[in-house]
Design a protein around this motif. Structure first.
Motif, mmCIF file in Angstrom:
data_model
loop_
_atom_site.group_PDB
_atom_site.id
_atom_site.type_symbol
_atom_site.label_atom_id
_atom_site.label_comp_id
_atom_site.label_asym_id
_atom_site.label_seq_id
_atom_site.Cartn_x
_atom_site.Cartn_y
_atom_site.Cartn_z
ATOM 1 N N ARG A 299 72.204 13.466 17.731
ATOM 2 C CA ARG A 299 73.107 14.314 18.503
ATOM 3 C C ARG A 299 72.899 14.124 19.997
ATOM 4 N NH1 ARG A 299 72.333 20.323 16.243
ATOM 5 N NH2 ARG A 299 70.439 20.130 17.466
ATOM 6 N N GLU A 455 71.673 26.326 2.329
ATOM 7 C CA GLU A 455 72.689 27.174 2.968
ATOM 8 C C GLU A 455 73.068 28.375 2.112
ATOM 9 O OE1 GLU A 455 76.601 24.607 1.494
ATOM 10 O OE2 GLU A 455 75.877 24.411 3.561
ATOM 11 N N ILE A 486 70.685 25.886 26.213
ATOM 12 C CA ILE A 486 70.169 26.895 25.280
ATOM 13 C C ILE A 486 69.505 28.074 25.999
ATOM 14 C CG2 ILE A 486 69.764 25.189 23.451
ATOM 15 C CD1 ILE A 486 66.757 25.353 24.218
ATOM 16 N N ARG A 489 70.389 31.537 24.765
ATOM 17 C CA ARG A 489 70.291 31.780 23.324
ATOM 18 C C ARG A 489 68.949 32.427 22.971
ATOM 19 N NH1 ARG A 489 71.789 26.444 20.066
ATOM 20 N NH2 ARG A 489 71.197 27.892 18.384
ATOM 21 N N LEU A 555 65.455 22.160 18.272
ATOM 22 C CA LEU A 555 66.882 22.428 18.510
ATOM 23 C C LEU A 555 67.638 22.539 17.187
ATOM 24 C CD1 LEU A 555 67.578 20.035 21.533
ATOM 25 C CD2 LEU A 555 67.313 22.528 21.582
ATOM 26 N N LYS A 556 67.276 21.724 16.208
ATOM 27 C CA LYS A 556 67.918 21.810 14.887
ATOM 28 C C LYS A 556 67.494 23.080 14.159
ATOM 29 C CE LYS A 556 68.937 16.935 13.834
ATOM 30 N NZ LYS A 556 68.640 16.188 15.032
ATOM 31 N N MET A 558 66.853 25.922 15.628
ATOM 32 C CA MET A 558 67.633 27.002 16.249
ATOM 33 C C MET A 558 69.063 27.021 15.719
ATOM 34 S SD MET A 558 66.270 26.778 20.207
ATOM 35 C CE MET A 558 67.267 28.176 20.749
ATOM 36 N N ASP A 559 69.536 25.883 15.212
ATOM 37 C CA ASP A 559 70.906 25.783 14.677
ATOM 38 C C ASP A 559 70.969 26.021 13.170
ATOM 39 O OD1 ASP A 559 71.923 25.251 17.175
ATOM 40 O OD2 ASP A 559 71.792 23.072 16.951
ATOM 41 N N LYS A 560 69.920 26.592 12.570
ATOM 42 C CA LYS A 560 69.863 26.912 11.136
ATOM 43 C C LYS A 560 69.852 25.672 10.248
ATOM 44 C CE LYS A 560 72.178 31.427 10.979
ATOM 45 N NZ LYS A 560 73.243 32.205 10.314
ATOM 46 N N ILE A 561 69.451 24.520 10.771
ATOM 47 C CA ILE A 561 69.448 23.291 9.979
ATOM 48 C C ILE A 561 68.132 23.112 9.236
ATOM 49 C CG2 ILE A 561 69.582 20.765 10.112
ATOM 50 C CD1 ILE A 561 71.469 21.115 12.501
#
Length: 572
Positions: A299, A455, A486, A489, A555-556, A558-561
């Motif tokens: 990304r 998920e 961010i 956030r 960072l991933k 924080m993005d629920k990944i």
């Protein structure tokens, strides 16, 4: 000085063993010719020994050396004749080769042979006469016709077992009630149901442990009675085409499963251990299409930079990381993105794991002398626009890859290092010239795989103050533009609590975390000055805006990944 008699010659202790011809000992002429031939043989052996001493290779007289049929089979007769190289001794820990000419210490064929048989390799210089004796021995080997060991497991049989498996925890009871004949079917059905990549069957003192690797992590699923082990390992070896009576050295084989909608290969590897052989079964779908470039998880600035480097007509793009970090998957995704009608793409792989239409894929065959280095030379004569080599592992393949990148080819490959910055000193340590590497290198990407949060059962996770402090330090070291994106956030992170969809694990699937740097003037100058340490390269790459693997992982998260636990598991 009188000419020595035949009796005098035959009394000498250092006369080599007689060649395999009949001698009429009652005929003086025949005895004389035998003596003259022995003198010639002895002189050639002496000359070979001198050459060996000068070249630094050990010498051996094959006329005085017993050679087993198992050793002969290591190198086929055709390869032995072509390369003037044969095996005369083979054990679980050592392999000894006979060569009629001095070989370089990093000979690729010799290296690949050692890797394949999991043992050390020593090369000895021998005379032409001694080597001819080895070639004659090939005619004494029994002719073995190829036998296929494929088995047929129907979709109905797999569905029967799969329907009864809901979670990893439920597997233990199933293993207790199935027969030895059905246990392999259950293992494979469960692996397909749980999306496992590997099945580990390990012999221990009092039990047999079965573990599945799901999304890169091993989970114990069952324990089998110790008394079943002999029959079970024999069945696996029989189906994979391995030698049942060989238990003191590693073996590799393959089982082909013919399903109605696709074919499935199971790669089998056995290894002798303290309590008996252990086996690992790797599941390979021959029809697997792989992931697309956009699904890899690259990304931001790294995505932009890599796409730009992929569009260049020449140079090297290298992915790096430990075994199982997804390097080959990344290369396949890049090739799939570059695969267009007007482009000629040629690959050199060991083995070809995913077949892709429109790409010329070639597989290494060490036994027949087709190595990475030799294959790379050949594919460059195929007029490729893009080349992919599975791994750069020695100076010869590294130099050819660099030259290809400098002469109008886009070269993709992998190197085993712990970080992107470690790739440059690794290539230099192989012997690649700095003034060739600097202009050839376009981009280097380090990567790891982390598990995705399921998920269907994602919930918020509370982290300890120590972990939050650690996360804060990593975030504070982000490049300014990434940090700005961010800053408003909240530091909220997530995990999976476990459900039926993820077999109670809380994770389902994997995604990559990456760090990527591209060549710039500062890094190039450090390489040319022959001062390219891993620390120096990393410092310059971060200064140029590189986001590290740990930062990308957070960072991933924080993005629920993925989870913070996963990020720290693979990157710190």
């Amino acid at each position: 000085m009188p000419f020595p008699s035949i009796n005098d010659l035959l009394k000498k202790d250092d006369v080599p063993k007689a060649p395999d011809v009949e001698i009429d000992w009652n005929n003086p002429v025949s005895k004389f010719n035998k003596g003259i031939k022995d003198i010639d043989i002895r002189a050639k052996e002496k000359e070979t020994k001198q050459i060996a001493t000068a070249s630094g290779m050990p010498y051996i007289n094959l006329d005085e050396t017993p050679i087993s049929s198992e050793a002969l089979k290591i190198v086929s007769e055709s390869v032995a004749r072509e390369k003037k190289l044969a095996c005369f001794y083979f054990s679980a820990s050592e392999l000894r080769l006979a060569s009629t000419k001095p070989l370089p210490a990093d000979d690729d064929f010799v290296y690949q042979l050692g890797e394949r048989h999991h043992c050390k390799v020593a090369t000895y210089l021998v005379s032409e006469h001694g080597f001819e004796r080895v070639l004659r021995l090939y005619s004494t080997l029994p002719i073995v016709l190829p036998v296929t060991k494929d088995i047929n497991i129907t979709d109905e049989e797999l569905a029967k077992f799969s329907a009864e498996i809901s979670t990893i925890a439920s597997l233990a009871e199933h293993f207790k009630i199935v027969s030895i004949t059905d246990i392999l079917s259950l293992m494979i059905a469960a692996a397909l149901r749980l999306n496992a990549s590997d099945i580990h069957v390990e012999a221990e003192e009092n039990t047999i442990k079965v573990r599945y690797r799901v999304d890169g992590v091993l989970h114990e699923v069952a324990q089998l009675p110790r008394e079943q082990w002999a029959r079970f390992i024999s069945r696996i070896k029989l189906l994979a085409g391995l030698k049942i009576n060989v238990v003191n050295k590693p073996q590799d084989g393959r089982v082909s499963l013919k399903l109605s909608h696709e074919s499935l290969d199971v790669r089998v590897s056995t290894l002798p251990t303290t309590y008996g052989e252990s086996a690992v079964l790797r599941i390979l779908f021959s029809g697997n299409k792989g992931v697309s470039f956009d699904d890899l998880g690259i990304r931001g600035e790294a995505y932009v930079r890599l796409k730009r480097e992929m569009e260049r007509p020449n140079g090297m793009i290298i992915t790096t990381g430990p075994t199982g970090s997804g390097k080959t998957t990344t290369l396949y995704a890049i090739l799939r993105s570059l695969n267009k009608p007007g482009v000629n793409i040629v690959t050199m792989e060991d083995p070809v794991e995913i077949k892709m239409e429109g790409i010329n894929q070639s597989q290494v065959d060490v036994e027949h002398g087709y190595t990475f280095a030799k294959g790379l030379r050949s594919i460059l004569r195929q007029d490729p626009d893009i080349c992919m080599v599975g791994e750069i592992r020695d100076l010869e393949s590294a130099e050819i890859a660099v030259q290809a990148a400098l002469t109008g080819h886009l070269m993709l490959s992998t190197v085993h290092t712990n970080s992107a910055a470690g790739t440059v000193p690794r290539l230099l340590s192989m012997g690649v010239k700095p003034f060739l590497l600097a202009p050839a290198l376009n981009a280097v990407m380090g990567q790891r795989l982390v598990r995705r949060i399921c998920e269907h059962c994602v919930v918020e996770e509370e982290l300890s103050s120590e972990i939050l402090e650690r996360v804060g330090k990593i975030i504070n070291s982000l490049p300014s533009d990434a940090k700005a994106s961010i800053k408003d956030r909240p530091l909220t992170f997530y995990k999976g609590k476990g459900c039926a969809k993820c077999s109670g694990l809380g994770y389902k699937g994997r995604v990559g975390i990456y760090e990527l740097f591209t060549m710039n003037k500062e890094i190039e100058s450090v390489i040319l000055a022959d001062n390219a340490s891993e620390y120096t390269i990393a410092e310059m790459a971060v200064k140029d805006g590189m986001i590290t693997m740990a930062q990308d992982g957070i960072l991933k998260a924080m993005d629920k990944i993925t989870t913070i636990e996963e990020v720290f598991r693979v990157s710190e």
